[in-house]
Design a protein around this motif. Structure first.
Motif, PDB file in Angstrom:
ATOM      1  N   SER A 102       0.874  -1.175   0.000  1.00 18.86           N
ATOM      2  CA  SER A 102       0.000   0.000   0.000  1.00 18.86           C
ATOM      3  C   SER A 102       0.914   1.228   0.000  1.00 18.86           C
ATOM      4  O   SER A 102       2.136   1.095   0.073  1.00 18.86           O
ATOM      5  CB  SER A 102      -0.920   0.007   1.230  1.00 18.86           C
ATOM      6  N   HIS A 104       1.311   3.742   2.198  1.00 21.14           N
ATOM      7  CA  HIS A 104       1.851   4.146   3.512  1.00 21.14           C
ATOM      8  C   HIS A 104       1.768   5.657   3.771  1.00 21.14           C
ATOM      9  O   HIS A 104       2.361   6.146   4.725  1.00 21.14           O
ATOM     10  CB  HIS A 104       3.303   3.679   3.692  1.00 21.14           C
ATOM     11  N   SER A 108      -6.014   6.362   4.932  1.00 15.87           N
ATOM     12  CA  SER A 108      -6.321   4.972   5.274  1.00 15.87           C
ATOM     13  C   SER A 108      -5.098   4.276   5.859  1.00 15.87           C
ATOM     14  O   SER A 108      -5.176   3.619   6.908  1.00 15.87           O
ATOM     15  CB  SER A 108      -6.828   4.208   4.035  1.00 15.87           C
ATOM     16  N   CYS A 109      -3.947   4.431   5.195  1.00 16.92           N
ATOM     17  CA  CYS A 109      -2.718   3.801   5.695  1.00 16.92           C
ATOM     18  C   CYS A 109      -2.340   4.347   7.070  1.00 16.92           C
ATOM     19  O   CYS A 109      -1.918   3.596   7.957  1.00 16.92           O
ATOM     20  CB  CYS A 109      -1.579   4.001   4.707  1.00 16.92           C
ATOM     21  N   ASN A 112      -4.121   2.581   9.882  1.00 20.00           N
ATOM     22  CA  ASN A 112      -4.026   1.115   9.872  1.00 20.00           C
ATOM     23  C   ASN A 112      -5.135   0.450   9.063  1.00 20.00           C
ATOM     24  O   ASN A 112      -5.607  -0.639   9.402  1.00 20.00           O
ATOM     25  CB  ASN A 112      -4.038   0.555  11.307  1.00 20.00           C
ATOM     26  N   GLU A 114      -4.896  -0.253   5.595  1.00 18.99           N
ATOM     27  CA  GLU A 114      -4.239  -0.423   4.298  1.00 18.99           C
ATOM     28  C   GLU A 114      -5.179  -1.055   3.284  1.00 18.99           C
ATOM     29  O   GLU A 114      -5.023  -0.876   2.073  1.00 18.99           O
ATOM     30  CB  GLU A 114      -2.994  -1.318   4.444  1.00 18.99           C
ATOM     31  N   ASN A 115      -6.177  -1.805   3.776  1.00 18.16           N
ATOM     32  CA  ASN A 115      -7.137  -2.475   2.882  1.00 18.16           C
ATOM     33  C   ASN A 115      -8.004  -1.485   2.117  1.00 18.16           C
ATOM     34  O   ASN A 115      -8.629  -1.852   1.117  1.00 18.16           O
ATOM     35  CB  ASN A 115      -8.016  -3.448   3.669  1.00 18.16           C
ATOM     36  N   CYS A 117      -6.634   1.549   1.115  1.00 19.51           N
ATOM     37  CA  CYS A 117      -5.697   2.428   0.411  1.00 19.51           C
ATOM     38  C   CYS A 117      -5.981   2.364  -1.090  1.00 19.51           C
ATOM     39  O   CYS A 117      -6.127   1.278  -1.653  1.00 19.51           O
ATOM     40  CB  CYS A 117      -4.256   1.971   0.676  1.00 19.51           C
ATOM     41  N   MET A 120      -3.583   0.106  -2.824  1.00 18.37           N
ATOM     42  CA  MET A 120      -3.366  -1.229  -2.259  1.00 18.37           C
ATOM     43  C   MET A 120      -2.927  -2.198  -3.355  1.00 18.37           C
ATOM     44  O   MET A 120      -3.470  -2.184  -4.465  1.00 18.37           O
ATOM     45  CB  MET A 120      -4.652  -1.759  -1.621  1.00 18.37           C
ATOM     46  N   HIS A 147       5.706  -5.650   6.731  1.00 16.20           N
ATOM     47  CA  HIS A 147       4.494  -4.959   7.166  1.00 16.20           C
ATOM     48  C   HIS A 147       3.243  -5.766   6.828  1.00 16.20           C
ATOM     49  O   HIS A 147       2.219  -5.648   7.509  1.00 16.20           O
ATOM     50  CB  HIS A 147       4.421  -3.571   6.515  1.00 16.20           C
ATOM     51  N   GLY A 305      -7.308  -4.064   7.979  1.00 15.60           N
ATOM     52  CA  GLY A 305      -5.916  -3.621   7.928  1.00 15.60           C
ATOM     53  C   GLY A 305      -4.998  -4.637   8.604  1.00 15.60           C
ATOM     54  O   GLY A 305      -5.458  -5.600   9.219  1.00 15.60           O
TER      55      GLY A 305
END
Length: 361
Positions: A102, A104, A108-109, A112, A114-115, A117, A120, A147, A305
């Motif tokens: 993702s 970062h 969203s990142c 936490n 990342e799903n 992002c 992604m 990560h 995430g």
């Protein structure tokens, strides 16, 4: 027939891939990137078969590129770690779920998630940061940024833990986010398949009263005796549905076929929440009036995430939650896919990669 990718990277890998929209899988040689300074490499021991693998193999969502190596419920043992890896060491039991990258830097990142992002990177069928195609877990080795690696607690069997990396987090996350995790609450679970049976296990472990809602009356004994659901509703039985009107705080809907939402909305109490985690191919009809007359919500949720995925696996270990699985050999893969089309599995196929993936080299 074994086909090689043109581009050679340092790690030789072997797996099974779909070559076209027939979805038929066959042996495939390719390569993984060498272990970077933040990467973890691991020997794949088991990989669950998710419904998405079937859809992607057959290009039913229109986004597949070939050759396609599916698999995003991947578990194994660490063989190598990069110089800057802090959380893992050789010999650790680990897993990779639906994503491997993702940005970062987005909101969203930062939270936490990342799903969610926009950048992604999916575990398979995506483009990685270096421009290469990502290949999934139907293969002998995996390399991923630390990560996106999950630690699998020693108390969890690897084969039964694998599906939790997709089916587990897909149902755990909405139970937590929508507040359907309070002891004494009443939650419905629609559909008793790969997602549904895990949803029942998590909800029960949270102390919630669980009703399974299904079109199949023959699943009642399984739901109540085996999965310990508190009650069972046949959604086609008008009398049963009528008797349950307005009794549920929330519903987790795992069904990916087109189905009516109105009867489900009717089961909710005022302020109730209907959360969709299945993905029907065609839009569903959403009647608004019943939402207004009870301040009800229809929402959605997609995996979770990395922080929450680790939390989910740890919760599963604490409560001895695993998926109910049928372990198969690699050469049974295409037969398993045909059975998956007919929903002929209770409840998740898991490929024994470590013992049955034979390299043709």
């Amino acid at each position: 027939m074994v086909v090689s990718t043109e581009q050679e990277h340092p790690k030789k890998a072997f797996g099974w891939a779909a070559r076209d929209s027939s979805g038929v899988l066959s042996p495939f040689k390719f390569s993984r990137r060498e272990t970077g300074e933040k990467d973890v490499s691991f020997k794949v021991l088991y990989c669950g078969i998710c419904h998405s693998d079937l859809h992607m193999g057959r290009n039913e969502w229109g986004s597949s590129t070939y050759p396609l190596v599916p698999g995003h419920e991947i578990v194994g043992v660490v063989t190598e770690v990069g110089s800057k890896v802090e959380k893992f060491k050789v010999g650790d039991k680990v897993g990779v779920g639906c994503m491997v990258g993702s940005c970062h830097s987005c909101d969203s990142c930062a939270n936490n998630l990342e799903n969610y992002c926009p950048k992604m990177i999916l575990t398979y069928g995506s483009k990685y940061l270096d421009g290469t195609t990502t290949y999934g877990g139907y293969s002998d080795i995996m390399v991923a940024d630390e990560h996106f690696i999950v630690r699998v607690p020693d108390s969890l069997p690897l084969d039964g833990a694998a599906p939790l990396l997709c089916a587990g987090i897909t149902t755990y996350s909405p139970l937590r986010y929508f507040g359907l995790d309070k002891p004494g609450m009443h939650v419905g679970v629609v559909g008793l398949g790969g997602l549904g049976h895990v949803a029942v296990k998590f909800a029960k472990a949270m102390g919630v009263k669980v009703t399974v809602i299904s079109t199949s009356p023959n699943k009642k004994e399984e739901a109540i005796k085996h999965l310990h659901a508190d009650s069972f509703l046949v959604s086609r039985d008008q009398d049963q549905m009528q008797a349950a009107l307005g009794t549920m705080d929330g519903i987790i809907d795992t069904v990916s076929a087109v189905h009516p939402l109105l009867p489900l909305i009717g089961l909710l109490k005022s302020h109730g929440k209907l959360v969709m985690v299945g993905a029907p191919e065609k839009p569903l009809e959403l009647p608004v009036f019943p939402l207004l007359m009870g301040k009800k919500i229809v929402g959605g949720s997609c995996i979770g995430g990395m922080k929450e995925t680790q939390e989910m696996i740890d919760f599963a270990a604490k409560h001895n939650i695993t998926a109910d699985i049928e372990v198969i050999q690699m050469d049974y893969l295409n037969t398993a896919m045909e059975r998956l089309v007919k929903a002929d599995v209770r409840y998740r196929f898991v490929i024994d990669i470590g013992n049955t993936l034979k390299s043709s080299s």
